[in-house]
Design an enzyme around this catalytic site. Structure first.
Site, PDB file in Angstrom:
ATOM      1  N   ASP A   1      79.611  35.408  55.398  1.00 10.32           N
ATOM      2  CA  ASP A   1      80.085  35.855  56.710  1.00 10.32           C
ATOM      3  C   ASP A   1      81.593  35.624  56.749  1.00 10.32           C
ATOM      4  O   ASP A   1      82.050  34.504  56.929  1.00 10.32           O
ATOM      5  CB  ASP A   1      79.363  35.055  57.799  1.00 10.32           C
ATOM      6  CG  ASP A   1      79.843  35.422  59.201  1.00 10.32           C
ATOM      7  OD1 ASP A   1      80.849  36.145  59.322  1.00 10.32           O
ATOM      8  OD2 ASP A   1      79.204  34.960  60.167  1.00 10.32           O
TER       9      ASP A   1
ATOM     10  N   LYS B   1      89.121  39.965  64.186  1.00  9.41           N
ATOM     11  CA  LYS B   1      89.836  38.713  63.962  1.00  9.41           C
ATOM     12  C   LYS B   1      91.023  38.999  63.024  1.00  9.41           C
ATOM     13  O   LYS B   1      91.873  39.773  63.388  1.00  9.41           O
ATOM     14  CB  LYS B   1      88.863  37.647  63.474  1.00  9.41           C
ATOM     15  CG  LYS B   1      87.785  37.360  64.550  1.00  9.41           C
ATOM     16  CD  LYS B   1      86.755  36.321  64.167  1.00  9.41           C
ATOM     17  CE  LYS B   1      85.686  36.222  65.249  1.00  9.41           C
ATOM     18  NZ  LYS B   1      84.574  35.318  64.872  1.00  9.41           N
TER      19      LYS B   1
ATOM     20  N   GLU C   1      72.472  58.018  67.847  1.00  9.24           N
ATOM     21  CA  GLU C   1      71.449  57.225  67.156  1.00  9.24           C
ATOM     22  C   GLU C   1      71.140  57.817  65.786  1.00  9.24           C
ATOM     23  O   GLU C   1      71.034  59.027  65.637  1.00  9.24           O
ATOM     24  CB  GLU C   1      70.164  57.180  67.996  1.00  9.24           C
ATOM     25  CG  GLU C   1      70.259  56.169  69.125  1.00  9.24           C
ATOM     26  CD  GLU C   1      68.963  56.055  69.916  1.00  9.24           C
ATOM     27  OE1 GLU C   1      68.005  56.793  69.629  1.00  9.24           O
ATOM     28  OE2 GLU C   1      68.933  55.206  70.825  1.00  9.24           O
TER      29      GLU C   1
ATOM     30  N   THR D   1      83.238  40.391  61.381  1.00  9.18           N
ATOM     31  CA  THR D   1      83.723  41.020  62.598  1.00  9.18           C
ATOM     32  C   THR D   1      84.912  41.876  62.181  1.00  9.18           C
ATOM     33  O   THR D   1      85.438  41.742  61.074  1.00  9.18           O
ATOM     34  CB  THR D   1      84.209  39.987  63.625  1.00  9.18           C
ATOM     35  OG1 THR D   1      85.257  39.222  63.042  1.00  9.18           O
ATOM     36  CG2 THR D   1      83.094  39.051  64.058  1.00  9.18           C
TER      37      THR D   1
ATOM     38  N   TYR E   1      75.880  59.757  72.547  1.00  9.25           N
ATOM     39  CA  TYR E   1      74.838  59.037  71.804  1.00  9.25           C
ATOM     40  C   TYR E   1      74.798  59.539  70.369  1.00  9.25           C
ATOM     41  O   TYR E   1      74.846  60.747  70.149  1.00  9.25           O
ATOM     42  CB  TYR E   1      73.470  59.254  72.446  1.00  9.25           C
ATOM     43  CG  TYR E   1      73.031  58.020  73.182  1.00  9.25           C
ATOM     44  CD1 TYR E   1      72.609  56.906  72.458  1.00  9.25           C
ATOM     45  CD2 TYR E   1      73.102  57.944  74.563  1.00  9.25           C
ATOM     46  CE1 TYR E   1      72.255  55.749  73.118  1.00  9.25           C
ATOM     47  CE2 TYR E   1      72.741  56.781  75.218  1.00  9.25           C
ATOM     48  CZ  TYR E   1      72.311  55.681  74.488  1.00  9.25           C
ATOM     49  OH  TYR E   1      71.969  54.542  75.128  1.00  9.25           O
TER      50      TYR E   1
ATOM     51  N   ARG F   1      87.055  44.983  68.758  1.00  5.47           N
ATOM     52  CA  ARG F   1      85.876  44.122  68.650  1.00  5.47           C
ATOM     53  C   ARG F   1      84.776  44.932  67.975  1.00  5.47           C
ATOM     54  O   ARG F   1      84.530  46.078  68.360  1.00  5.47           O
ATOM     55  CB  ARG F   1      85.385  43.676  70.026  1.00  5.47           C
ATOM     56  CG  ARG F   1      86.432  43.074  70.921  1.00  5.47           C
ATOM     57  CD  ARG F   1      85.833  42.217  72.003  1.00  5.47           C
ATOM     58  NE  ARG F   1      85.549  40.911  71.439  1.00  5.47           N
ATOM     59  CZ  ARG F   1      86.471  39.987  71.190  1.00  5.47           C
ATOM     60  NH1 ARG F   1      87.733  40.195  71.476  1.00  5.47           N
ATOM     61  NH2 ARG F   1      86.133  38.846  70.654  1.00  5.47           N
TER      62      ARG F   1
END
Ligand SMILES: *Cc1c(COP(=O)(O)O)cnc(C)c1O
Length: 415
Positions: A197, A226, A53, A223, A51, A232
């Site tokens: 975007d 692509k 955060e 993203t 983790y 991803r």
């Protein structure tokens, strides 16, 4: 995968089958690619266990000394590659990145603008079934009916009438270059935030094969899986222009991702994004990005010889949108036949499509993945021939399938 094979043969078997499918067919869905083994090693690493955060220097958990270095490296690489002063590399994917942008600069009920889904836009740009239309007042623009280019005068008119807080520009099925300068002027004239975007075209922008929006917009989302060819994932960047409009914009974006929208970042994914950003800064990647466009243009030229109708008449980027109405076959049927033959593309609505959305009149195809495998203009000619054979007569499917299997052996996946 020795350990996986021993411990869970069912999953190992499915991965093997998918690997074989990828090896023996042509991946031509324009939002897909073949990531490098280095990217996948980072993604499959032990970093998935922690983790983290918060952000570097401001974490909520212990044991994170290496993760701060890692995230800083990743952010620095993004800033250098796209020439921006701020980057957030924690979005789980493109949609959460976009959601965080709304959260950062809008209040629920504010007016936003985006390209309509059937015109090539993305769900998160204000399409009716999406959060972006449920929580905000969405005004949708389109493309010109004749040229299929973004309808800039409509965008300007709608912006003046509706005074949106935020305008999203970007697409999933738009084969042309964006006029970022014009879009910047429209947003400025109504005082709106402008978010580009670049999910589909990030690799082209990084490699200099598509103009960068950075000088003209306030925020850039993308993203990473692509054309950028990473794992991803998603990123949000803030430009100099964005910081000039709103000195707190970077802070607002970071706060919107965490704690506003997400919990712990996927640090194995951040590591893999860092690897892909390093790859994308090389001269080999520049060549790759430019070859993607050359290949798409070559494919378009060949398909036109077989009388395929291309939306906007051709392409300037990595993708083609084909109107199949003169071929007397629907998008879904074409998708299935081509898949059987070993060419993976997708059915797609075309602008002003008279057919319903689940039975669209078009197909969408692109060159990012096949260019990764080393294919060039010469191979595009062969592929266009196969597409024509399959679409013009289903009885060719088996013959083409065998030819593609043989052809694919010459173009191995990145190993
Ligand atoms: C793919 C895409 C997204 C969403 O990305 P996901 O990772 O699927 O959430 C957002 N915007 C555009 C323009 C896209 O093409």
């Amino acid at each position: 995968m020795a350990k996986l094979k021993k411990q869970d043969s069912q999953i190992a078997k499915l991965i093997d089958l998918e690997t074989e499918r990828q090896k023996t067919s042509l991946e031509m869905i324009p939002s897909e690619n073949h990531s490098s083994p280095a990217v996948r090693e980072a993604l499959g690493s032990i970093l998935t266990d922690k983790y983290a955060e918060g952000y570097p220097g401001k974490r909520y958990y212990a044991g994170l000394k290496y993760y701060d270095v890692l995230e800083d490296l990743c952010r620095d690489r993004a800033k250098k590659l796209f020439k921006v002063p701020h980057a957030n590399v924690q979005p789980y994917s493109g949609s959460p990145a976009n959601a965080a942008v709304y959260m950062a600069v809008c209040e629920p009920g504010d007016t936003i603008m985006g390209l309509a889904l059937p015109m090539g836009g993305h769900l998160t740009h204000g399409w009716k079934v999406n959060f972006s239309a449920k929580f905000f007042k969405s005004v949708q623009y389109g493309v010109d009916e004749k040229t299929h280019l973004l309808n800039y005068s409509e965008i300007e008119k709608l912006a003046k009438e509706n005074k949106p807080k935020l305008i999203f520009v970007g697409a999933t099925a738009y084969p042309r270059i964006f006029d970022w300068k014009k879009l910047g002027e429209i947003a400025d004239s109504v005082g709106a935030y402008l978010a580009a975007d670049i999910a589909h075209i990030a690799g082209l922008v990084a490699g200099g094969a598509h103009p960068s929006p950075v000088p003209f917009v306030h925020i850039v989302t993308t993203t990473t899986h692509k054309t950028l060819r990473g794992p991803r994932g998603g990123m949000i960047m803030v430009t100099e222009k964005g910081l000039k409009k709103d000195p707190d914009l970077a802070k607002k974006i970071d706060k919107a991702i965490f704690p506003g929208f997400q919990g712990g970042p996927h640090m194995h994914q951040v590591a893999a994004i860092a690897v892909c950003l390093k790859e994308a800064g090389t001269s080999a990647f520049k060549k790759y990005a430019n070859q993607i466009v050359k290949n798409a243009k070559a494919l378009a030229g060949e398909l036109k010889k077989y009388e395929f109708n291309l939306i906007s008449g051709g392409t300037e980027n990595h993708l083609l949108l084909v109107d199949l109405r003169n071929k007397y076959i629907g998008g879904p049927e074409a998708q299935d036949l081509l898949e059987e033959a070993g060419i993976t593309i997708n059915k797609n609505t075309i602008p002003f499509d008279p057919a319903p959305p689940f039975k669209p009149s078009g197909i969408r195809m692109g060159t990012p993945a096949i260019t990764t495998r080393g294919m060039k203009e010469k191979e595009m000619k062969i592929i266009a021939g196969w597409i024509n054979e399959v679409i013009s007569s289903p009885k060719n499917v088996r013959k083409v399938r065998e030819e593609i299997k043989k052809f694919c052996k010459k173009f191995p996946l990145p190993e």
